[in-house]
Scaffold this motif. Structure first.
Motif, PDB file in Angstrom:
ATOM      1  N   ALA A  12       0.777  -1.334   0.043  1.00 27.09           N
ATOM      2  CA  ALA A  12      -0.035  -0.088  -0.047  1.00 27.09           C
ATOM      3  C   ALA A  12       0.662   1.280  -0.048  1.00 27.09           C
ATOM      4  N   ILE A  13       1.896   1.274   0.875  1.00 26.35           N
ATOM      5  CA  ILE A  13       2.703   2.622   0.994  1.00 26.35           C
ATOM      6  C   ILE A  13       3.572   2.801  -0.269  1.00 26.35           C
ATOM      7  N   GLY A  14       3.972   1.383  -0.935  1.00 29.08           N
ATOM      8  CA  GLY A  14       4.713   1.493  -2.269  1.00 29.08           C
ATOM      9  C   GLY A  14       4.002   2.153  -3.484  1.00 29.08           C
ATOM     10  N   LEU A  15       2.794   1.557  -3.445  1.00 24.59           N
ATOM     11  CA  LEU A  15       1.866   2.072  -4.473  1.00 24.59           C
ATOM     12  C   LEU A  15       1.597   3.605  -4.275  1.00 24.59           C
ATOM     13  N   ARG A  16       1.359   3.739  -3.040  1.00 23.47           N
ATOM     14  CA  ARG A  16       0.995   5.374  -2.788  1.00 23.47           C
ATOM     15  C   ARG A  16       2.086   6.464  -3.002  1.00 23.47           C
ATOM     16  N   TYR A  17       3.358   5.908  -2.786  1.00 26.89           N
ATOM     17  CA  TYR A  17       4.564   6.558  -3.255  1.00 26.89           C
ATOM     18  C   TYR A  17       4.769   6.901  -4.819  1.00 26.89           C
ATOM     19  N   ALA A  18       4.123   5.518  -5.473  1.00 31.98           N
ATOM     20  CA  ALA A  18       4.450   5.639  -6.977  1.00 31.98           C
ATOM     21  C   ALA A  18       3.527   6.431  -7.791  1.00 31.98           C
ATOM     22  N   GLY A  19       2.265   6.706  -6.834  1.00 33.74           N
ATOM     23  CA  GLY A  19       1.085   7.504  -7.663  1.00 33.74           C
ATOM     24  C   GLY A  19       1.435   8.871  -6.906  1.00 33.74           C
ATOM     25  N   SER A  20       2.005   9.136  -5.999  1.00 32.02           N
ATOM     26  CA  SER A  20       2.027  10.655  -5.502  1.00 32.02           C
ATOM     27  C   SER A  20       2.956  11.441  -6.350  1.00 32.02           C
ATOM     28  N   ARG A  21       2.637  12.884  -6.382  1.00 32.07           N
ATOM     29  CA  ARG A  21       3.712  13.691  -7.009  1.00 32.07           C
ATOM     30  C   ARG A  21       4.683  13.869  -5.863  1.00 32.07           C
ATOM     31  N   ARG A  22       6.075  14.144  -6.627  1.00 35.48           N
ATOM     32  CA  ARG A  22       7.109  14.205  -5.810  1.00 35.48           C
ATOM     33  C   ARG A  22       7.344  15.494  -5.721  1.00 35.48           C
ATOM     34  N   SER A  23       7.973  16.137  -4.790  1.00 38.56           N
ATOM     35  CA  SER A  23       8.682  17.428  -4.686  1.00 38.56           C
ATOM     36  C   SER A  23       9.768  17.709  -5.565  1.00 38.56           C
ATOM     37  N   ASN A  24      10.222  16.684  -5.761  1.00 41.26           N
ATOM     38  CA  ASN A  24      11.842  16.909  -6.742  1.00 41.26           C
ATOM     39  C   ASN A  24      11.083  16.390  -8.237  1.00 41.26           C
ATOM     40  N   ARG A  25      10.860  17.304  -9.208  1.00 43.60           N
ATOM     41  CA  ARG A  25      10.233  17.050 -10.269  1.00 43.60           C
ATOM     42  C   ARG A  25      11.502  16.316 -11.296  1.00 43.60           C
ATOM     43  N   PHE A  26      12.599  16.513 -10.834  1.00 44.33           N
ATOM     44  CA  PHE A  26      13.698  15.568 -11.524  1.00 44.33           C
ATOM     45  C   PHE A  26      13.533  14.380 -11.437  1.00 44.33           C
ATOM     46  N   VAL A  27      13.151  13.905 -10.170  1.00 39.34           N
ATOM     47  CA  VAL A  27      13.100  12.484  -9.786  1.00 39.34           C
ATOM     48  C   VAL A  27      11.912  11.966 -10.658  1.00 39.34           C
ATOM     49  N   SER A  28      11.016  12.619 -10.712  1.00 38.34           N
ATOM     50  CA  SER A  28       9.580  12.212 -11.287  1.00 38.34           C
ATOM     51  C   SER A  28      10.053  12.193 -12.984  1.00 38.34           C
ATOM     52  N   ALA A 293      16.717   6.985 -10.083  1.00 43.65           N
ATOM     53  CA  ALA A 293      15.727   7.633  -9.415  1.00 43.65           C
ATOM     54  C   ALA A 293      15.416   6.920  -8.146  1.00 43.65           C
ATOM     55  N   LEU A 294      15.488   5.862  -8.044  1.00 42.44           N
ATOM     56  CA  LEU A 294      15.051   5.293  -6.659  1.00 42.44           C
ATOM     57  C   LEU A 294      16.254   5.698  -5.506  1.00 42.44           C
ATOM     58  N   VAL A 295      17.128   5.650  -5.982  1.00 41.18           N
ATOM     59  CA  VAL A 295      18.158   6.116  -4.964  1.00 41.18           C
ATOM     60  C   VAL A 295      18.013   7.636  -4.402  1.00 41.18           C
ATOM     61  N   MET A 296      17.614   8.465  -5.478  1.00 45.38           N
ATOM     62  CA  MET A 296      17.133  10.049  -5.265  1.00 45.38           C
ATOM     63  C   MET A 296      15.830   9.754  -4.169  1.00 45.38           C
ATOM     64  N   VAL A 297      15.078   9.055  -4.648  1.00 50.06           N
ATOM     65  CA  VAL A 297      13.780   8.981  -3.637  1.00 50.06           C
ATOM     66  C   VAL A 297      13.768   8.408  -2.242  1.00 50.06           C
ATOM     67  N   VAL A 298      15.014   7.575  -2.290  1.00 43.50           N
ATOM     68  CA  VAL A 298      15.390   7.003  -0.720  1.00 43.50           C
ATOM     69  C   VAL A 298      15.794   8.247  -0.091  1.00 43.50           C
ATOM     70  N   SER A 299      16.680   9.063  -0.552  1.00 45.91           N
ATOM     71  CA  SER A 299      17.266  10.153   0.181  1.00 45.91           C
ATOM     72  C   SER A 299      16.243  11.374   0.483  1.00 45.91           C
ATOM     73  N   ASP A 300      15.035  11.315  -0.541  1.00 40.24           N
ATOM     74  CA  ASP A 300      13.926  12.367  -0.063  1.00 40.24           C
ATOM     75  C   ASP A 300      13.230  11.972   0.736  1.00 40.24           C
ATOM     76  N   LYS A 301      12.886  10.646   1.045  1.00 39.53           N
ATOM     77  CA  LYS A 301      12.046   9.781   2.096  1.00 39.53           C
ATOM     78  C   LYS A 301      12.593   9.395   3.130  1.00 39.53           C
ATOM     79  N   GLU A 302      14.002   9.879   3.397  1.00 40.13           N
ATOM     80  CA  GLU A 302      14.817   9.313   4.863  1.00 40.13           C
ATOM     81  C   GLU A 302      13.846   9.718   6.130  1.00 40.13           C
ATOM     82  N   GLY A 303      13.123  10.624   5.956  1.00 40.94           N
ATOM     83  CA  GLY A 303      12.369  11.129   7.265  1.00 40.94           C
ATOM     84  C   GLY A 303      11.209  10.189   7.559  1.00 40.94           C
ATOM     85  N   GLU A 304      10.551   9.911   6.297  1.00 40.00           N
ATOM     86  CA  GLU A 304       9.288   9.179   6.422  1.00 40.00           C
ATOM     87  C   GLU A 304       9.908   7.778   6.955  1.00 40.00           C
TER      88      GLU A 304
END
Length: 411
Positions: A12-28, A293-304
């Motif tokens: 559920a969380i993985g699919l929510r991350y996949a469907g959400s807009r990311r703050s970093n447009r470059f990663v998207s 892209a996933l490496v950058m997402v991991v860095s962006d989601k460290e707090g969560e």
């Protein structure tokens, strides 16, 4: 742990991350680019492999439809087959029909031309009715090869070279049946009447001439019970390994089409593998984009991730979250690429006609041959998904090693 939607929490969380807009447009952008890359690679691989299958099938049908699939021969050049051998061979797996044959080399002479040919002595009464030659007769019929009539059926290339048609006469010269005379050695020769012309669209049209088996034996001065071998027709010419692996009576040997045409089909198979390998590299490059892209997402989601860990989520659950997130691009890309690839494959010839690039049809062909094999499609899709999963392993394990205390220190 389950959510209110009865989904595994990591999914559920993985699919929510996949469907959400990311703050970093470059990663998207990189994530979207990797999805398109996988889709393009899958579609291109399906189209190219299907066309290569078509060309291989065309060669298999045209060339191997004329030359013998398998021949049972003796220790010498000729064979006197046991009475029950043909019936026993016909019961073996993949064997459709068995008939005696005689093969030799010779020359054909018309009033103005001379050309070399490969002569096959056949028995039309035992020739399979559904054989390619019956279907590809341009003029005349194979059944006109009546014993004692000295008639001949030519490939259309030979007929063109000799400038003859049905009803014309040609002289067949065979050096194998030569005899000594006071004037020296004289080759066996006889006037034959052309009663059929076949065309399969391959080089065999320029090489093969067919005569009745008994006429060929008379010309070569062979005993009535002696033949060159027993020819076997198979339901699949590529199943020859299974046929020749079975034992034969002592003194008999197998010969198959690979002796004459094996190198051609090996070259086609090698070309198909190399083209597939080059297109797989496109998919591999797209999976590297998933990794970055996933490496950058991991860095962006460290707090969560740190918050989830403090709430009791295990490292394996964190790994599954980011594997779902990364693999979603591969699954979406593979499905989209598969659908586009199938559409392009089945609509390839109309599409090329519409844009004026169907050079194969312009050269006299009937359009690019296409054969879609479901197993190959499944392997391509599964391979793309597995490559995508493999690209998620490093970022996912990196996310699982996030230390909550360090990640939340400045939150």
């Amino acid at each position: 742990m389950k959510t209110g939607l009865f989904q595994p929490l990591a999914l559920a969380i993985g699919l929510r991350y996949a469907g959400s807009r990311r703050s970093n447009r470059f990663v998207s952008f990189i994530s979207l680019f990797s999805t398109f890359g996988i889709a393009i690679g899958v579609a291109a691989l399906m189209v190219v492999i299907s066309v290569m299958n078509g060309f291989e099938g065309q060669l298999k049908g045209r060339i191997l439809g004329v030359i013998p699939h398998v021949v049972v021969t003796g220790a010498g050049e000729r064979l006197v087959p046991p009475a029950d051998l043909a019936a026993e061979l016909a019961t073996r797996p993949h064997v459709l029909a068995v008939a005696p044959m005689l093969a030799t080399e010779g020359m054909l002479q018309s009033p103005g031309q001379l050309t070399g040919v490969s002569v096959q002595g056949i028995d039309p009464a035992r020739w399979p009715a559904g054989d390619l030659l019956h279907q590809q007769m341009q003029d005349g019929a194979l059944d006109t090869l009546v014993p004692g009539s000295y008639r001949i059926v030519l490939g259309q290339g030979i007929a063109r070279n000799l400038a003859v048609s049905v009803g014309d006469q040609v002289r067949l010269i065979l050096t194998e049946g030569s005899r000594y005379t006071p004037l020296g050695r004289v080759p066996a020769q006889r006037i034959f009447t052309v009663t059929g012309i076949f065309g399969v669209g391959a080089d065999v049209d320029n090489q093969i001439a067919l005569v009745n088996l008994s006429d060929a034996k008379r010309l070569l001065r062979l005993p009535a019970d002696e033949v060159g071998g027993l020819r076997l027709w198979l339901d699949d010419a590529f199943a020859v390994d299974q046929v020749v692996a079975s034992p034969l009576p002592e003194g008999l040997h197998w010969q198959d089409w690979r002796r004459e045409r094996g190198e051609l089909f090996q070259a086609v198979a090698m070309e198909k593998r190399m083209m597939g390998l080059m297109l797989v590299l496109i998919i591999a490059v797209a999976t590297f984009n998933i990794l970055s892209a996933l490496v950058m997402v991991v860095s962006d989601k460290e707090g969560e991730v740190a918050i989830l860990r403090t709430m009791g989520m295990t490292e394996s659950a964190v790994v599954r979250i980011f594997m779902v997130l990364g693999a979603s691009s591969g699954v979406i890309g593979a499905i989209a690429g598969g659908l586009v690839g199938l559409a392009l494959t089945f609509g390839l010839n109309p599409l090329l006609d519409a844009i004026g690039l169907n050079l194969y049809m312009a050269a006299g062909g009937g359009g690019l041959p296409v054969i879609v094999e479901p197993l190959q499609v499944a392997i391509i899709l599964l391979g793309a998904v597995l490559l995508s999963f493999s690209a998620t392993l490093y970022p996912a394990f990196r996310a699982a090693r996030v230390r909550p205390a360090q990640a939340l220190r400045y939150e």
